[in-house]
Design a protein around this motif. Structure first.
Motif, PDB file in Angstrom:
ATOM      1  N   THR A 283      20.536 -73.833  24.571  1.00  0.00           N
ATOM      2  CA  THR A 283      20.997 -73.802  25.959  1.00  0.00           C
ATOM      3  C   THR A 283      22.245 -72.913  26.034  1.00  0.00           C
ATOM      4  O   THR A 283      23.134 -73.009  25.185  1.00  0.00           O
ATOM      5  CB  THR A 283      21.322 -75.212  26.448  1.00  0.00           C
ATOM      6  OG1 THR A 283      20.156 -76.035  26.317  1.00  0.00           O
ATOM      7  CG2 THR A 283      21.772 -75.191  27.903  1.00  0.00           C
ATOM      8  N   LEU A 284      22.282 -72.042  27.038  1.00  0.00           N
ATOM      9  CA  LEU A 284      23.453 -71.191  27.229  1.00  0.00           C
ATOM     10  C   LEU A 284      24.323 -71.740  28.348  1.00  0.00           C
ATOM     11  O   LEU A 284      23.840 -72.010  29.455  1.00  0.00           O
ATOM     12  CB  LEU A 284      23.012 -69.767  27.565  1.00  0.00           C
ATOM     13  CG  LEU A 284      22.310 -69.004  26.431  1.00  0.00           C
ATOM     14  CD1 LEU A 284      21.872 -67.632  26.912  1.00  0.00           C
ATOM     15  CD2 LEU A 284      23.221 -68.881  25.218  1.00  0.00           C
TER      16      LEU A 284
ATOM     17  N   LEU B 154      28.805 -69.693  25.880  1.00  0.00           N
ATOM     18  CA  LEU B 154      28.890 -70.757  24.875  1.00  0.00           C
ATOM     19  C   LEU B 154      27.503 -71.350  24.676  1.00  0.00           C
ATOM     20  O   LEU B 154      26.995 -72.063  25.550  1.00  0.00           O
ATOM     21  CB  LEU B 154      29.867 -71.851  25.320  1.00  0.00           C
ATOM     22  CG  LEU B 154      30.096 -72.989  24.311  1.00  0.00           C
ATOM     23  CD1 LEU B 154      30.807 -72.479  23.058  1.00  0.00           C
ATOM     24  CD2 LEU B 154      30.898 -74.119  24.937  1.00  0.00           C
ATOM     25  N   PRO B 155      26.853 -71.068  23.540  1.00  0.00           N
ATOM     26  CA  PRO B 155      25.564 -71.713  23.273  1.00  0.00           C
ATOM     27  C   PRO B 155      25.764 -73.182  22.957  1.00  0.00           C
ATOM     28  O   PRO B 155      26.796 -73.580  22.406  1.00  0.00           O
ATOM     29  CB  PRO B 155      25.025 -70.947  22.060  1.00  0.00           C
ATOM     30  CG  PRO B 155      26.246 -70.447  21.364  1.00  0.00           C
ATOM     31  CD  PRO B 155      27.259 -70.174  22.441  1.00  0.00           C
TER      32      PRO B 155
ATOM     33  N   ALA C  23      27.356 -63.774  30.508  1.00  0.00           N
ATOM     34  CA  ALA C  23      28.126 -64.733  31.309  1.00  0.00           C
ATOM     35  C   ALA C  23      28.623 -64.042  32.577  1.00  0.00           C
ATOM     36  O   ALA C  23      28.934 -62.841  32.555  1.00  0.00           O
ATOM     37  CB  ALA C  23      29.302 -65.262  30.508  1.00  0.00           C
ATOM     38  N   PRO C  24      28.709 -64.752  33.691  1.00  0.00           N
ATOM     39  CA  PRO C  24      29.228 -64.149  34.923  1.00  0.00           C
ATOM     40  C   PRO C  24      30.724 -63.860  34.804  1.00  0.00           C
ATOM     41  O   PRO C  24      31.393 -64.388  33.905  1.00  0.00           O
ATOM     42  CB  PRO C  24      28.937 -65.216  35.983  1.00  0.00           C
ATOM     43  CG  PRO C  24      28.874 -66.491  35.233  1.00  0.00           C
ATOM     44  CD  PRO C  24      28.315 -66.160  33.878  1.00  0.00           C
ATOM     45  N   PRO C  25      31.272 -63.020  35.694  1.00  0.00           N
ATOM     46  CA  PRO C  25      32.702 -62.726  35.651  1.00  0.00           C
ATOM     47  C   PRO C  25      33.540 -63.997  35.676  1.00  0.00           C
ATOM     48  O   PRO C  25      33.246 -64.942  36.410  1.00  0.00           O
ATOM     49  CB  PRO C  25      32.923 -61.891  36.920  1.00  0.00           C
ATOM     50  CG  PRO C  25      31.599 -61.266  37.191  1.00  0.00           C
ATOM     51  CD  PRO C  25      30.579 -62.279  36.766  1.00  0.00           C
TER      52      PRO C  25
ATOM     53  N   LEU D 179      29.047 -73.844  33.462  1.00  0.00           N
ATOM     54  CA  LEU D 179      27.853 -73.418  34.179  1.00  0.00           C
ATOM     55  C   LEU D 179      26.665 -73.453  33.232  1.00  0.00           C
ATOM     56  O   LEU D 179      26.816 -73.186  32.027  1.00  0.00           O
ATOM     57  CB  LEU D 179      28.014 -71.985  34.705  1.00  0.00           C
ATOM     58  CG  LEU D 179      29.172 -71.678  35.658  1.00  0.00           C
ATOM     59  CD1 LEU D 179      29.166 -70.185  35.979  1.00  0.00           C
ATOM     60  CD2 LEU D 179      29.070 -72.512  36.920  1.00  0.00           C
ATOM     61  N   ARG D 180      25.510 -73.742  33.764  1.00  0.00           N
ATOM     62  CA  ARG D 180      24.270 -73.612  32.995  1.00  0.00           C
ATOM     63  C   ARG D 180      23.699 -72.223  33.252  1.00  0.00           C
ATOM     64  O   ARG D 180      23.490 -71.832  34.403  1.00  0.00           O
ATOM     65  CB  ARG D 180      23.259 -74.687  33.384  1.00  0.00           C
ATOM     66  CG  ARG D 180      23.688 -76.102  32.992  1.00  0.00           C
ATOM     67  CD  ARG D 180      22.605 -77.115  33.318  1.00  0.00           C
ATOM     68  NE  ARG D 180      23.016 -78.470  32.992  1.00  0.00           N
ATOM     69  CZ  ARG D 180      22.809 -79.067  31.805  1.00  0.00           C
ATOM     70  NH1 ARG D 180      22.195 -78.383  30.848  1.00  0.00           N
ATOM     71  NH2 ARG D 180      23.206 -80.304  31.592  1.00  0.00           N
ATOM     72  N   LEU D 181      23.421 -71.511  32.161  1.00  0.00           N
ATOM     73  CA  LEU D 181      22.979 -70.120  32.283  1.00  0.00           C
ATOM     74  C   LEU D 181      21.594 -69.891  31.690  1.00  0.00           C
ATOM     75  O   LEU D 181      21.236 -68.759  31.381  1.00  0.00           O
ATOM     76  CB  LEU D 181      23.989 -69.197  31.581  1.00  0.00           C
ATOM     77  CG  LEU D 181      25.435 -69.289  32.079  1.00  0.00           C
ATOM     78  CD1 LEU D 181      26.338 -68.389  31.243  1.00  0.00           C
ATOM     79  CD2 LEU D 181      25.518 -68.912  33.552  1.00  0.00           C
ATOM     80  N   GLY D 182      20.826 -70.943  31.504  1.00  0.00           N
ATOM     81  CA  GLY D 182      19.477 -70.781  30.957  1.00  0.00           C
ATOM     82  C   GLY D 182      19.453 -71.026  29.463  1.00  0.00           C
ATOM     83  O   GLY D 182      20.225 -71.838  28.931  1.00  0.00           O
TER      84      GLY D 182
END
Length: 504
Positions: free
Chosen positions: A171-172, A202-203, A195-197, A226-229
């Motif tokens: 999970t990212l 962080l995995p 990652a967004p600005p 945040l969850r990034l996929g």
């Protein structure tokens, strides 16, 4: 991972689960509290327990088929009865109730049963290295509950179990930049996604996220997380469970996991992370001075979130390719001891030559790191990789885990030497030697081990080669008495390195 039927195995499969779970528990009981009686008939050996009862087992590296004596006859006991027996004996022996350990012993057996079911339908990895890392159905051969997984439902941990040949994406997460805590070289993490600005990548291990979900909910709610996929590629869990390998990037990542596995809850503790760079640097310098073929897999750095420092910590470890000799195939030493499809130990036709090559690769780096550089490697079976050439002959050893290494004079030389002897000789070499002897009855591995150790001019070596005993870690008593997992306690074991006494 493919969905599997989680129904516990019965019949022959259930007996296999009993045998896998009973062997390490019997090893602990016989090593730590039982007294062996004069040799019995055949391959059976009897032992007297603290309360006077007699227990008989099929002898060997993996004792089997326990029987308890009563009413003039021997009566077979299964794993549940064995757990009950151990609990009764230790309560009398220590005067302590044992806490959760009996439940962990039962959980370990149920975990083995679930793993057997899953493995029957899973496809082992083609890579022999990954196959060796995922081979440990018994696991630590001298631990009372080596496969316990925290007592949670099977479905919660099986998708992440190396023994079930699991593979899964990470999970990212995005951590707000002002909340990032890190040290060392963590650049490899930034290549896993975007990652967004205002955030850093962080995995996270998906099982750890499930375990820590309630604690992290506020951070997701207020935007610190945040969850990034997920990662684009799968990772493979190694024998340590919480450490994964991504073959495409040749990258190891070690996570916190809020589950007790063997002696400890497997968190990356703050105090260990804070001292990591010093220990890893010392080990790296030691191996650089030695030069190849021995290699150290550096723990380059860590990254986490300041508000969940231990829960979300991830450690970046060197991959294999930059360290391996050309054409060499790395294998986990613990896998060689337990066995897996394609193991060169099992295939060795010249056990003496194979063993001498193994000793030449494994022993010198450990002794040199200790004597020349003050680094006490935790060179046990699970922290050592042995690379073999095309013929299956050992040509290289690679060592890992700065978290488990110690430095002199943080520990005294005597304490460091005791730890080294336990990890290298008792935990490691004894198991590999035993596996070779199992495959080649009559083969005596200890003269070669004595010769290899005698080549090294350490002041402790003469005593090691003549002492009647070696230090054996008491994992059953350590866990039963509630001692800290890092507070190793040893008891004397017969020393196979000692020269035989001259004939009278």
């Amino acid at each position: 991972m493919e969905r599997v039927d989680l129904t516990p195995p019965t019949g022959e499969a259930g007996c296999r689960a009993d045998a896998y779970a009973s062997a390490p528990l019997l090893n602990c009981l016989l090593r730590e509290v039982a007294v062996p009686l004069p040799d019995g008939a055949g391959d059976r050996r009897a032992h007297r327990l603290p309360d006077g009862r007699l227990l008989r087992v099929r002898a060997g590296r993996r004792p089997a088929d326990p029987e308890l004596y009563g009413a003039g006859a021997w009566h077979p006991i299964g794993h549940p009865e064995l757990v009950k027996l151990v609990a009764e004996e230790l309560r009398r022996h220590t005067g302590l109730p044992g806490g959760d350990l009996p439940a962990e012993m039962l959980d370990s057996r149920e975990a083995v049963a679930a793993l057997l079911t899953a493995r029957a339908r899973a496809t082992p990895p083609e890579d022999p290295y990954l196959r060796s890392e995922q081979s440990l159905l018994i696991g630590h051969p001298y631990h009372p509950a080596p496969k316990a997984r925290g007592g949670g439902p099977v479905a919660s941990w099986l998708p992440y179990a190396p023994e079930a040949h699991a593979r899964f994406p990470l999970t990212l997460l995005g951590v707000r930049e002002d909340q990032v805590a890190e040290e060392g070289d963590t650049r490899a993490l930034d290549a896993l996604g975007t990652a967004p600005p205002g955030y850093r990548l962080l995995p996270a291990h998906p099982w750890q996220l499930e375990l820590a979900g309630r604690d992290l909910a506020p951070a997701f709610a207020d935007g610190r997380l945040l969850r990034l996929g997920t990662t684009a590629s799968d990772t493979w869990p190694t024998a340590a469970v919480r450490t994964v390998y991504e073959p495409g990037r040749d990258l190891f990542l070690k996570f916190s996991l809020d589950v007790r596995i063997t002696n400890d809850v497997r968190r990356l503790w703050r105090h260990d992370l804070r001292g990591l760079r010093r220990t890893d640097t010392a080990a790296g310098h030691a191996f650089a001075a030695m030069g190849p073929p021995a290699a150290w897999l550096s723990d380059r750095g860590y990254r986490t979130a300041a508000f969940a420092f231990e829960q979300l910590a991830v450690l970046v470890r060197d991959g294999l390719r930059g360290h391996l000799l050309p054409g060499a195939v790395p294998l986990l030493a613990a896998g060689l001891a337990e066995g897996f499809a394609g193991s060169p130990l099992a295939a060795a036709t010249d056990p003496a030559g194979w063993w001498e090559a193994y000793l030449r690769q494994v022993v010198p780096p450990v002794l040199t790191a200790f004597d020349d550089h003050g680094v006490v490697l935790e060179a046990h079976l699970q922290n050592t990789l042995v690379a073999v050439d095309a013929s299956g002959t050992p040509v290289q050893a690679l060592f890992r885990d700065a978290e488990g290494a110690k430095l002199l004079p943080d520990v005294t030389r005597a304490a460091g030497w005791e730890r080294l002897v336990y990890c290298l000789v008792v935990n490691h070499l004894s198991e590999i030697a035993g596996a070779l002897a199992d495959h080649h009855p009559g083969f005596d591995p200890w003269p070669a081990a004595r010769r290899e150790l005698a080549r090294h001019d350490l002041p402790e070596i003469p005593a090691l080669l003549t002492a009647p005993t070696l230090p054996g870690k008491t994992n059953l008593l350590l866990r039963w008495t509630g001692a800290d997992g890092a507070a190793a306690r040893y008891q004397p074991l017969p020393n196979p390195l000692a020269h035989p006494a001259p004939a009278p």
